[in-house]
Design a protein around this motif. Structure first.
Motif, PDB file in Angstrom:
ATOM      1  N   GLU A  38       0.826  -1.387  -0.153  1.00 30.61           N
ATOM      2  CA  GLU A  38       0.123   0.006  -0.007  1.00 30.61           C
ATOM      3  C   GLU A  38       0.962   1.209   0.135  1.00 30.61           C
ATOM      4  O   GLU A  38       1.945   1.321   0.679  1.00 30.61           O
ATOM      5  CB  GLU A  38      -1.008  -0.108   1.089  1.00 30.61           C
ATOM      6  CG  GLU A  38      -1.929  -1.017   1.167  1.00 30.61           C
ATOM      7  CD  GLU A  38      -3.111  -0.838   2.156  1.00 30.61           C
ATOM      8  OE1 GLU A  38      -2.712  -0.153   2.966  1.00 30.61           O
ATOM      9  OE2 GLU A  38      -4.055  -1.707   2.305  1.00 30.61           O
ATOM     10  N   ILE A  39       0.496   2.320  -0.782  1.00 29.59           N
ATOM     11  CA  ILE A  39       1.204   3.341  -1.012  1.00 29.59           C
ATOM     12  C   ILE A  39       0.402   4.438  -0.702  1.00 29.59           C
ATOM     13  O   ILE A  39      -0.830   4.856  -1.209  1.00 29.59           O
ATOM     14  CB  ILE A  39       1.719   3.645  -2.359  1.00 29.59           C
ATOM     15  CG1 ILE A  39       2.692   2.448  -2.799  1.00 29.59           C
ATOM     16  CG2 ILE A  39       2.739   4.913  -2.435  1.00 29.59           C
ATOM     17  CD1 ILE A  39       2.892   2.133  -4.210  1.00 29.59           C
ATOM     18  N   THR A  40       0.782   5.379   0.368  1.00 30.20           N
ATOM     19  CA  THR A  40       0.146   6.794   0.525  1.00 30.20           C
ATOM     20  C   THR A  40       0.547   7.974  -0.194  1.00 30.20           C
ATOM     21  O   THR A  40       1.866   8.171  -0.298  1.00 30.20           O
ATOM     22  CB  THR A  40       0.320   7.090   2.162  1.00 30.20           C
ATOM     23  OG1 THR A  40      -0.401   5.915   3.008  1.00 30.20           O
ATOM     24  CG2 THR A  40      -0.808   8.156   2.483  1.00 30.20           C
ATOM     25  N   HIS A  41      -0.366   8.529  -0.869  1.00 23.00           N
ATOM     26  CA  HIS A  41       0.403   9.592  -1.890  1.00 23.00           C
ATOM     27  C   HIS A  41      -0.829  10.845  -1.604  1.00 23.00           C
ATOM     28  O   HIS A  41      -2.198  10.590  -1.997  1.00 23.00           O
ATOM     29  CB  HIS A  41       0.115   9.274  -3.316  1.00 23.00           C
ATOM     30  CG  HIS A  41       0.666  10.375  -4.342  1.00 23.00           C
ATOM     31  ND1 HIS A  41       1.907  10.827  -4.387  1.00 23.00           N
ATOM     32  CD2 HIS A  41      -0.319  10.963  -5.316  1.00 23.00           C
ATOM     33  CE1 HIS A  41       1.824  11.822  -5.131  1.00 23.00           C
ATOM     34  NE2 HIS A  41       0.681  11.908  -5.806  1.00 23.00           N
ATOM     35  N   GLN A  42      -0.571  11.785  -1.107  1.00 27.91           N
ATOM     36  CA  GLN A  42      -1.639  13.153  -0.991  1.00 27.91           C
ATOM     37  C   GLN A  42      -2.773  12.818  -0.382  1.00 27.91           C
ATOM     38  O   GLN A  42      -3.742  13.087  -0.722  1.00 27.91           O
ATOM     39  CB  GLN A  42      -1.812  13.548  -2.581  1.00 27.91           C
ATOM     40  CG  GLN A  42      -0.519  14.320  -3.136  1.00 27.91           C
ATOM     41  CD  GLN A  42      -0.720  14.713  -4.598  1.00 27.91           C
ATOM     42  OE1 GLN A  42      -1.797  14.603  -4.992  1.00 27.91           O
ATOM     43  NE2 GLN A  42       0.245  15.683  -4.978  1.00 27.91           N
ATOM     44  N   GLU A  44      -4.060  10.057  -0.102  1.00 19.04           N
ATOM     45  CA  GLU A  44      -5.063   8.863  -0.561  1.00 19.04           C
ATOM     46  C   GLU A  44      -4.041   7.621  -0.526  1.00 19.04           C
ATOM     47  O   GLU A  44      -3.062   7.554  -0.649  1.00 19.04           O
ATOM     48  CB  GLU A  44      -5.257   9.064  -2.305  1.00 19.04           C
ATOM     49  CG  GLU A  44      -6.024  10.324  -2.431  1.00 19.04           C
ATOM     50  CD  GLU A  44      -7.440  10.108  -2.132  1.00 19.04           C
ATOM     51  OE1 GLU A  44      -8.128   8.840  -1.909  1.00 19.04           O
ATOM     52  OE2 GLU A  44      -8.068  11.025  -1.941  1.00 19.04           O
ATOM     53  N   THR A  45      -4.837   6.356  -0.398  1.00 16.53           N
ATOM     54  CA  THR A  45      -4.068   4.911  -0.487  1.00 16.53           C
ATOM     55  C   THR A  45      -4.348   4.324  -1.577  1.00 16.53           C
ATOM     56  O   THR A  45      -5.254   4.208  -2.053  1.00 16.53           O
ATOM     57  CB  THR A  45      -4.646   4.428   0.835  1.00 16.53           C
ATOM     58  OG1 THR A  45      -4.357   5.221   1.938  1.00 16.53           O
ATOM     59  CG2 THR A  45      -3.970   3.174   1.081  1.00 16.53           C
ATOM     60  N   TYR A  46      -3.122   4.010  -2.112  1.00 16.11           N
ATOM     61  CA  TYR A  46      -3.060   2.989  -3.413  1.00 16.11           C
ATOM     62  C   TYR A  46      -2.618   1.642  -3.046  1.00 16.11           C
ATOM     63  O   TYR A  46      -1.677   1.523  -2.215  1.00 16.11           O
ATOM     64  CB  TYR A  46      -2.303   3.778  -4.494  1.00 16.11           C
ATOM     65  CG  TYR A  46      -2.707   5.304  -5.046  1.00 16.11           C
ATOM     66  CD1 TYR A  46      -3.436   5.122  -5.890  1.00 16.11           C
ATOM     67  CD2 TYR A  46      -2.470   6.446  -4.254  1.00 16.11           C
ATOM     68  CE1 TYR A  46      -3.875   6.470  -6.542  1.00 16.11           C
ATOM     69  CE2 TYR A  46      -3.026   7.621  -4.624  1.00 16.11           C
ATOM     70  CZ  TYR A  46      -3.920   7.578  -5.726  1.00 16.11           C
ATOM     71  OH  TYR A  46      -4.302   8.910  -6.261  1.00 16.11           O
ATOM     72  N   LEU A  58      -1.495  -0.874 -10.454  1.00 13.34           N
ATOM     73  CA  LEU A  58      -1.861   0.099  -9.465  1.00 13.34           C
ATOM     74  C   LEU A  58      -3.300   0.523  -9.260  1.00 13.34           C
ATOM     75  O   LEU A  58      -3.763   0.974 -10.312  1.00 13.34           O
ATOM     76  CB  LEU A  58      -0.876   1.406  -9.417  1.00 13.34           C
ATOM     77  CG  LEU A  58      -0.988   2.416  -8.759  1.00 13.34           C
ATOM     78  CD1 LEU A  58      -0.180   1.986  -7.220  1.00 13.34           C
ATOM     79  CD2 LEU A  58      -0.203   3.669  -9.184  1.00 13.34           C
ATOM     80  N   LYS A  60      -6.695   2.276  -6.731  1.00 19.17           N
ATOM     81  CA  LYS A  60      -6.824   3.282  -5.881  1.00 19.17           C
ATOM     82  C   LYS A  60      -7.870   2.722  -4.758  1.00 19.17           C
ATOM     83  O   LYS A  60      -8.614   1.756  -5.162  1.00 19.17           O
ATOM     84  CB  LYS A  60      -7.585   4.551  -6.231  1.00 19.17           C
ATOM     85  CG  LYS A  60      -7.599   5.652  -5.335  1.00 19.17           C
ATOM     86  CD  LYS A  60      -8.004   6.917  -6.125  1.00 19.17           C
ATOM     87  CE  LYS A  60      -8.179   8.040  -5.226  1.00 19.17           C
ATOM     88  NZ  LYS A  60      -8.659   9.484  -5.770  1.00 19.17           N
TER      89      LYS A  60
END
Length: 60
Positions: A38-42, A44-46, A58, A60
């Motif tokens: 899981e990647i958090t960007h701005q 949001e979690t992707y 990838l 959302k």
């Protein structure tokens, strides 16, 4: 005495330091044995995951 006109506004100069070229990161090191991360960007979690066919997706 008149005020001298302001010089035209210009964009700030770019940093004069050389650009950092990211090194390749092996997907196994990133995804681990589970095959996803899981990647958090701005705020949001992707989710980045490896498919059975070995491709990366990838979502959302």
């Amino acid at each position: 005495m008149k005020n001298d006109p302001q010089p035209p506004t210009t964009k700030p100069e770019m940093s004069r330091t050389p650009a950092v070229i990211p090194r390749p990161l092996d997907s196994v090191a990133l995804l681990g044995t589970k095959g996803e991360v899981e990647i958090t960007h701005q705020g949001e979690t992707y989710r980045l995951r490896r498919t059975r066919q070995g491709k990366l997706i990838l979502t959302k």
